[in-house]
Structure formats: C-alpha cells, structure tokens
Scaffold this active site. Structure first.
Site, PDB file in Angstrom:
ATOM      1  N   CYS A 223      39.801  27.075  34.746  1.00 31.83           N
ATOM      2  CA  CYS A 223      38.961  28.273  34.668  1.00 31.83           C
ATOM      3  C   CYS A 223      39.812  29.502  34.360  1.00 31.83           C
ATOM      4  O   CYS A 223      39.332  30.444  33.730  1.00 31.83           O
ATOM      5  CB  CYS A 223      38.180  28.465  35.960  1.00 31.83           C
ATOM      6  SG  CYS A 223      39.201  28.695  37.435  1.00 31.83           S
TER       7      CYS A 223
ATOM      8  N   HIS B 190      38.646  30.969  41.869  1.00 27.72           N
ATOM      9  CA  HIS B 190      37.919  30.640  40.647  1.00 27.72           C
ATOM     10  C   HIS B 190      37.840  31.879  39.766  1.00 27.72           C
ATOM     11  O   HIS B 190      37.649  32.999  40.253  1.00 27.72           O
ATOM     12  CB  HIS B 190      36.509  30.143  40.994  1.00 27.72           C
ATOM     13  CG  HIS B 190      35.708  29.725  39.812  1.00 27.72           C
ATOM     14  ND1 HIS B 190      36.110  28.707  38.967  1.00 27.72           N
ATOM     15  CD2 HIS B 190      34.527  30.188  39.297  1.00 27.72           C
ATOM     16  CE1 HIS B 190      35.209  28.559  38.013  1.00 27.72           C
ATOM     17  NE2 HIS B 190      34.254  29.453  38.186  1.00 27.72           N
TER      18      HIS B 190
END
Length: 696
Positions: A142, A623
């Site tokens: 990510c 994230h």
C-alpha cells in the site's frame, strides 16, 4: 533495383565504405508469419527502422509502437534506445525485427497477463472515467500504491501525467546515464500511467513496476512495509535520472558567496544545477533553498543556495504526552477507574503516579504501576523508570497498595492471578478440569503478621467478594515461590471486573490541531546543529555547532510538503497524530519567499491542493491511502489500493495526512465539465487496517 548511396561506416579502428546494406525482416507482433524484407545502412538509427516498420504496416499516427529483435536461440530482446545505430545495436543480416503496438487499454501484448479470455474481454469492454483506477495490493505494498497515485498514475499531477500520455518521454529517455536505471523505471511508470488513464481498468496490477523498483533499489525488495515518502523520493529521483536531458554532466566547482548579492549567488546555483540536471522532474518539482550558517566562535557567515524536490516540515512537538491508565483501589467495593492523564514525555513513572494522585486522592507513594498482558503481569515498573519505556498500546494498571515497595512497614505486596475451569470439550463427558486465566490480576498488600493460609484465604475472599456480598468462593489457592497467589474461581463473573470512567476521560484533550503555516514557520526557524552533525568552519579550521537557517527562495510549479510525523530521538520513537489543518485552496507562500528571481517578473505563490498521501497506524504497522483530485473533472477520489470512491472536500483533512501535493494556481487548467457524483465517505475513520493480498 533502386541504388542506395554508399555510406562510410566508422569502426573502432578504421573507416570502411559500406557496399552491402543490412537486410532485416520486419514483422508485427500479431502476425509473425508474414515478414517483410527491408534493407538498412549500419549508420541508420533504430528510430529509422521503427519508422519504416510503421510505414510498411500502415500503423496509425496515434498508436504507440516498440521494437524487439529475435535472437538465434529464439529469445527476443527489446531495442530500447531508438537513437542507437544498427551497427551499435549489433543487428546482423537476416535477423527478424518485431514491431509491437500498444493495446487500447494501455497494456502491451507481450506483457499481457495470462488470464482467461473472457476476463480479458470483460476488462476491454469496461469503460470508466480515465484516471479513476485502483492499484492492486501485492502484499504490504500500500505504501507503493499511495506514492504512485499521488505522483500521477491515477489522478494527481496534470503536467507529469500529460507528459507521459503524450509520449514526450520517448524522446528524452537517457539510456546511458550511470546514475539512472537505463530508462526502465520511466518506461515501467509510463505503462502504469497509460493503463490507468485508458479508462479500461477498474484496477491494475503494478507487479512489473514493483519488480523494477526492487531490481534497482534493494531496500524495496520483498513484501515488507515501507515508507511511502521514501518510495516517492526514489521514484522522482529515478524518473529524473532516466529522463535527464543532460547526457554528459560537467564538473561544477562550488563557489562561496563571499559577500556577493543573494540574487547573483542564487542564479549561479540554479544555473549550475541545470548544467547537470535538466528533466521534466526538475521543470515541475524543483525549487531553491537559501541556507545560512553562522559560526558561534568567529561569526563567520556561510550562504549557499541548494535545490530541493520537496519540503520536509516538522510538526510542533509537545513536551507532554497523554496516557490512559486503569486505577485499582484497595477497597473492593470501589470499581477500577479509567483515567486520562497529561504527563511529561521525558518524565518518570513517579510523575505518572503524582498526576494520578490528584484525581484519586491516593498518595503517589502508595501506588504500583504494572503492564498487564494476557491476564497476567507483564512488567512491574519502578518509580524512577522513564515513561518512554511505556508504549501507547500497553495496558497500564496502577494499584493502590499499603506501600510502594515490596516490603514496607511490615507488609508484603502479592500478585494474584484469577483462574477458572475451562468448559467441557464438544459436549462430551470430559469434565474439562483444565484452567484458564481471566480478568485482570491484582496486587494485594498483606501484613506480615497475617501470613497464614487462613488469613490469606480470608483476605482474598474479601478482596473478590465486593465487600462480602458475592457468592464467589475460592476453591483452591496456593502461594508459590514467586509470591504469586493463584485463585481458582467458578465460571460466573465477579462484580469488580467492570470499571468506570473518571470524569477526566470526558474533557481531557489529546492535542490541539496546528496549522500548516506553523509547520512551515518551524521549518524556517533558526536552529543549532546537533553534536552528531557539526559544521566545519573554514575560518576556525575546526567543526562547530553552528546555527542554521533555511529560507525559501524559489518554489516549483508542484510543491510537495512532507509532514514529519515520525519522530526519532534518543529517548523515544513515535508517530505524531497531530491534526494539521491545511487549506484546499489558496495556500499562500508569499510571506515565506524572501526574494523572487531577479531576471523574471514576480511569480504568484498561491497553490491549490491536488493530492494527499495518508498513513493510518503506528511506527511498526499501518496502512497508506490517497486522496487525489482528477485533473479532467476536478472531482476528488479516495484510493485505497484497488478500491476507488468519490469523496467530498470536507473529508480530506484528517490526522492521517502525511504528504501533501499543491499545484500553483497560475498553472492549473480548470476542468471544463462539472462532475457531481454522490460522494461516499472513505472507510478510514476506524483507524488502520492491515494489508491483505488482493486478487484483481
């Protein structure tokens, strides 16, 4: 037969007149059974071969093509450098040269993944908004997806996106730059841009780009989590060197300002920078700092001007931290309380107890602090230990005891663990006499005069029975050599297991928001160099802890602002979750520019936001996602790996904002069509989520 002019071919040791040209067989990737024989001079470039192939096979001018040469062993090799000659490319008579045409969806036939035919057709039939395209998570990637999406793969930087979409990069690929990556990073990035902006993909798989990055930067090998800003820095630097228009870098001698006017020194520094660095990345992203160093001993002033690609601005760091703890009274009738405390970052455990004493009325000396994990004590802290050893995620319990030490006033402090019988397994006749821990453990002060089994039983029953009102009964107990008392209780819960929130939980603040302007002001504040990084004073002839000040001299078209949320000190490593308030429009840097270019008209310094890279989570995990404004429609989108959704502007500002992208207003092309989809909030309010392998 038409006669060809004779060419002089220069070989390493001699010159020869070319009598026989090189005969090559040209064919298309989708029709390799029908080659066309064509003759070329050895001094012809690969670009000449490509143009002839396009003419022979009547390729449309808007279609992009590339060449491969087929070797004698059947393998194929890309002819990347179109400026190379047939001789330098080692093409020999009779070789097959294959022309490949890019698909309408931005992919190349040779790199098309092996998927079922129906899947390919479904993807080609899909028609979406160009640029509104996700990136598949390959496993902890990510960080890479977020960096790519803010850099322009999906919706961000218009000048960089259009540079690749219009194929301007093809004529500027620098294959011979020793600092570059042989044009491979630029080509891999171009492929992603063209796929994302074809409108034929909901999401694309950046596997080839990931492979190229790992090949040229070993720190990004594998599938570990990394910093999106570090990947972004590598990407912009790699694109710059792959597209550097300077084919031979001259040696540039740096001169001291020596009292010369700033305008003269700045223009000289920029001119020297451009002599070695000239690319689309420099055109769009590079600006100029003024750096002033002052020696504390002799007051020598050193002024230099340095190019930059992004601003890494600090966040105002508080000298305090907020901690949440549970306080357990000695009185069994009083439930444990949850407290939120403000304590000094560089403080001791005793400071935590002193702050808690103001809420509870219990003296700090009668408290013991413990880290509870999995229903047992993970660690008991001493009063003089640093608070930095207690992490944000730790479950901290503070117990009221008769004394702050294990032995005080003729008493002992014992740890008590609670156990219950495990339920029977699978409805069998097995009574399940195994035991498991439950609840949180206790610290119990016991007078030495009562150190008998009967007294311990009585004390424990009273501690667990809510003042004698509970029917809970201790079945077995034992005092181990580690002075831990283990109580075995029935499966029914005991009343004191619940807790209440102290009133401080309602009004305590986790930190006031700061404005982006404050961060930039901190960036331009005078600071003293650290001992690990002194400056060598040419006058004193020794290293000095000089003062340093950075000022903004010239800003680029696209300004990247990196918020330094990750703080690394000798005492602690932490992530700063401070809310930084940043404007969507009209970010004005006029007050920070100390001097415009001397030979240019004044340049406006107002910027509009076009993208944000977000980080949710802590130092160890987290994230990355992206907010980006589509250059064509002006609509904002939220990119979470392969998931893309429209969002409203008021949803963009959050504590997760990590890297901001601003475009100078005078260079922004306003959208010609309005786009007003129904915005859907991003699924990010609940904090971080772990990366997962997704199938595209």
């Amino acid at each position: 037969m038409t006669s060809r002019p004779l060419n002089v071919v220069e070989l390493p040791s001699t010159q020869k007149v070319e009598v026989y040209p090189v005969e090559l067989y040209l064919c298309q990737h989708n029709d390799m059974e029908s080659p066309v024989s064509t003759q070329f001079s050895r001094v012809d470039t690969i670009d000449t071969v490509l143009r002839e192939a396009r003419r022979q096979f009547e390729v449309s001018p808007e279609d992009e093509t590339r060449l491969w040469v087929k070797n004698s062993d059947g393998s194929c090799e890309r002819l990347r450098n179109i400026h190379m000659t047939v001789l330098d490319a080692c093409l020999s008579p009779g070789q097959v040269v294959i022309m490949e045409t890019r698909n309408k969806d931005g992919t190349w036939p040779s790199s098309r993944p092996h998927v079922m035919r129906n899947s390919v057709e479904d993807e080609e039939l899909y028609s979406g908004q160009p640029g509104v395209c996700g990136l598949t998570n390959l496993g902890n990637t990510c960080f890479m997806n977020s960096a790519l999406q803010v850099a322009s793969v999906s919706a961000m930087c218009p000048p960089l996106t259009e540079y690749f979409l219009n194929n301007h990069y093809l004529g500027e690929l620098n294959f011979g730059n020793p600092l570059g990556m042989k044009g491979e990073i630029a080509e891999a990035y171009a492929d992603l841009v063209k796929q994302a902006w074809s409108g034929h993909h909901r999401a694309i798989v950046p596997r080839m780009f990931k492979t190229k990055v790992g090949h040229f930067a070993s720190q990004f090998l594998g599938y570990h989590q990394h910093d999106a800003q570090e990947l972004l820095s590598f990407l912009l630097d790699g694109l710059h060197e792959d597209l550097n228009r300077v084919k031979r870098k001259d040696y540039v001698e740096l001169r001291d300002a020596a009292g010369r006017p700033d305008e003269e020194v700045a223009e000289e520094a920029w001119r020297n920078h451009k002599r070695r660095n000239d690319s689309i990345i420099v055109d769009i992203f590079h600006g100029l700092f003024k750096s002033t160093l002052v020696c504390p001993a002799c007051c020598k002033v050193s002024v230099t001007f340095d190019p930059f690609c992004y601003l890494s601005v600090p966040l105002p760091v508080s000298h305090e931290r907020t901690m949440e703890v549970f306080f357990v009274y000695m009185d069994p009738c009083r439930k444990p309380q949850q407290h939120r405390l403000v304590v000094p970052k560089a403080g001791k455990v005793l400071d935590l107890c002193i702050a808690l004493a103001k809420h509870t009325g219990v003296p700090a000396e009668q408290m013991m602090v413990a880290d509870v994990f999995s229903h047992r004590f993970y660690k008991l802290y001493q009063a003089d230990e640093a608070l930095s050893c207690i992490l944000e995620r730790d479950d901290i319990f503070v117990y009221e005891v008769a004394g702050a030490q294990a032995e005080l006033g003729g008493s002992l402090v014992l740890s008590v663990y609670l156990r219950e019988r495990a339920p029977p397994r699978d409805n069998t006749s097995d009574p399940g006499y195994g035991v498991v821990l439950f609840g949180h453990p206790l610290l119990v002060s016991v007078p030495q005069a009562q150190l008998s089994w009967d007294a311990l039983y009585s004390l424990l029953l009273d501690r667990l029975s809510d003042g004698g009102n509970s029917s809970a009964k201790v079945l077995t107990a034992g005092l181990s050599t580690s002075r831990e008392l283990h109580g075995l209780l029935p499966d029914s819960p005991v009343p004191w297991q619940g807790y209440v929130k102290h009133e401080c939980m309602g009004h305590a603040q986790r930190g006031q928001p700061v404005k982006l302007r404050e961060c930039v002001e901190l960036f331009t504040t005078v600071e003293t160099l650290e001992e690990e990084n002194p400056w060598y004073c040419p006058t004193c002839k020794r290293h000095q802890l000089a003062t340093k000040k950075l000022d903004l001299w010239a800003l680029p078209e696209v300004l990247i602002i990196h918020l330094k949320r990750f703080s690394y000190t000798r005492l602690a490593r932490e992530k700063l979750d401070t809310l930084v308030e940043f404007p969507i429009r009209d970010l004005d840097f006029s007050d920070f520019i100390i001097k415009p270019w001397a030979d240019m008209a004044p340049v406006p310094h107002k910027y509009d936001l076009i993208a944000v890279s977000n980080h949710y989570g802590s130092l160890r995990d987290g994230h990355y996602t992206t907010f980006a404004r589509n250059k064509d429609s002006g609509q904002w989108f939220y990119f979470d790996d392969s998931s893309v959704s429209p969002v409203a502007e008021h949803q963009i500002e959050s504590k997760a904002a990590y890297v901001l992208f601003y475009h100078r207003q005078d260079r922004i092309r306003r959208p010609t069509t309005a786009c007003t989809p129904n915005p859907r909030p991003p699924d990010a309010g609940g904090g971080p989520r772990g990366d997962s392998m997704e199938v595209d």
